[in-house]
Write an enzyme that holds these catalytic residues in place. Structure first.
Site, short mmCIF file in Angstrom:
data_model
loop_
_atom_site.label_atom_id
_atom_site.label_comp_id
_atom_site.label_asym_id
_atom_site.label_seq_id
_atom_site.Cartn_x
_atom_site.Cartn_y
_atom_site.Cartn_z
N HIS A 29 0.85 -1.31 0.07
CA HIS A 29 -0.13 0.13 -0.10
C HIS A 29 1.01 1.42 0.17
CE1 HIS A 29 -4.15 1.82 0.78
NE2 HIS A 29 -3.33 2.46 1.02
N HIS A 31 1.13 4.85 -2.48
CA HIS A 31 0.52 5.61 -3.69
C HIS A 31 1.98 6.18 -4.24
CE1 HIS A 31 -3.69 5.05 -2.65
NE2 HIS A 31 -3.26 5.21 -1.40
N HIS A 213 -10.22 0.49 -1.65
CA HIS A 213 -10.03 1.19 -0.47
C HIS A 213 -11.15 0.88 0.45
CE1 HIS A 213 -6.38 2.92 -1.70
NE2 HIS A 213 -6.24 3.69 -0.73
N GLU A 216 -11.29 2.95 6.15
CA GLU A 216 -10.76 3.91 6.65
C GLU A 216 -11.54 5.11 7.17
OE1 GLU A 216 -6.74 6.83 5.27
OE2 GLU A 216 -8.40 6.09 3.86
N ASP A 294 1.39 4.19 2.75
CA ASP A 294 0.29 5.06 2.20
C ASP A 294 1.00 6.05 1.38
OD1 ASP A 294 -2.08 5.80 1.48
OD2 ASP A 294 -2.70 6.24 3.59
N ASP A 295 1.24 7.31 2.19
CA ASP A 295 1.80 8.42 1.37
C ASP A 295 2.76 9.02 2.60
OD1 ASP A 295 -0.16 9.00 -1.07
OD2 ASP A 295 -1.52 8.56 0.61
#
Length: 352
Positions: A29, A31, A213, A216, A294-295
């Site tokens: 995961h 991005h 997704h 969340e 994630d980011d």
């Protein structure tokens, strides 16, 4: 926290904590733009004369809270500002190479990076050229770093479902170039999962795994929708499933991997503190997890940091951390020989 004992010269003893950056693992995961180094963003912004928001130029990650629509809009605005600095194939190649280097540094042996190529198409000559540039960059970075690396194409749930179908067909067309899955990103409070069921059917029929997704920003129902409407084999995030014991049992029974991103969950306000993220609840329920960053551009934490959260804030022993790493490998699309190599490396890390 589990530690091992080693002898000191002269017969003394001290605790040794295993280095989580040495633990082999898969990263499922991450991005695309969010994988960028902050230093790279600043250099590209200077190169193209882009004025970045102050939150992206500070020494610390931006303060975010995306549990309301205003907060989510601010998060997306920062992401869009960063993406606007990726304008040439060389920028894409640099981002992918550096993402691979960061993953290797954190012990990753397999990375599935997630991208919506439509977001990059306007500056890279169109949708197909953008996707081909991305795939070429992934292939080159994988060869140069030794990291197994593939792509998961993600549709944007804020756009029309027909756009998602176009992306699904394109992803299937390029499956032999390194695309292994199809996802659905952006605010899961907007748009119904079932609106994208045809796009996911196209992807599945083309041999791609389904990894939308859910769970969340929205609760357990969004996870159930991923399972019922999109037949997910993995769920991006999925942490809110902890609120529904029946859903936890279902995820465990069917072996659906949740791509859990603890630092992201706290940064976006899903949970107030690292210890509030329900890692232990999911783990004890037998739900497979793959920890992800994630980011990191926006949250300031990469892959090994997620394992450190499990260790420091949830008391995961090294044996349990090794099992988390195994779950990430088993939930990946890595070839059997790669999975075997990584699983063997995990055993070696634990035995040392």
């Amino acid at each position: 926290m589990e530690s091992t004992r080693v002898n000191r010269p002269g017969g003394g003893r001290r605790d040794r904590v295993r280095d989580l950056s040495d633990l082999p693992k898969a990263h499922l995961h991450l991005h695309f733009t969010g994988s960028m180094r902050s230093t790279t963003l600043l250099e590209l912004a200077d190169k193209y004369g882009v004025r970045l928001p102050d939150a992206l130029t500070a020494d610390e990650p931006p303060k975010l809270r995306a549990t309301d629509e205003r907060g989510w809009f601010r998060f997306q605005r920062l992401y869009d500002a960063a993406r606007a600095c990726l304008r040439e194939p060389a920028d894409i190649q640099r981002l992918v190479r550096e993402a691979a280097e960061e993953d290797v540094r954190d012990g990753s042996g397999w990375l599935e990076i997630q991208v919506d190529p439509t977001s990059y198409a306007p500056l890279l000559g169109g949708l197909i050229p953008a996707l081909e540039i991305i795939l070429d960059a992934v292939d080159t970075a994988s060869r140069e770093t030794g990291l197994g690396m593939r792509v998961l194409v993600a549709a944007n749930r804020m756009k029309h479902p027909l756009d998602a179908r176009t992306l699904a067909r394109l992803a299937v067309r390029y499956a032999d170039r390194g695309i292994v899955g199809f996802g659905l990103s952006n605010d899961e409070r907007r748009g119904m999962a079932r609106d994208f069921d045809r796009a996911f059917a196209i992807a599945r029929e083309g041999g791609l795994l389904a990894a939308p997704h859910g769970g969340e920003l929205a609760g357990p129902r969004s996870v159930r929708d991923c399972l019922d409407d999109l037949h997910a084999t993995r769920v991006g995030h999925g942490v809110r499933a902890a609120e529904d014991p029946r859903l936890l049992r279902r995820l465990a029974e069917y072996g659906v991997t949740c791509e859990v991103c603890p630092a992201s969950n706290v940064a976006l306000g899903v949970y107030a503190k690292p210890e509030d993220v329900p890692l232990r609840v999911l783990f004890d329920a037998g739900v497979p997890m793959a920890l992800g960053a994630d980011d990191p551009l926006l949250f300031g934490a990469r892959l090994a940091d997620q394992y450190e959260i499990a260790r420091r804030h949830h008391g995961f022993t090294d044996t349990e951390l090794a099992e988390l790493a195994r779950q990430s490998v088993r939930g990946s699309a890595a070839p059997a020989d790669t999975q075997k190599q990584l699983l063997s490396g995990i055993d070696t890390w634990l035995a040392d």
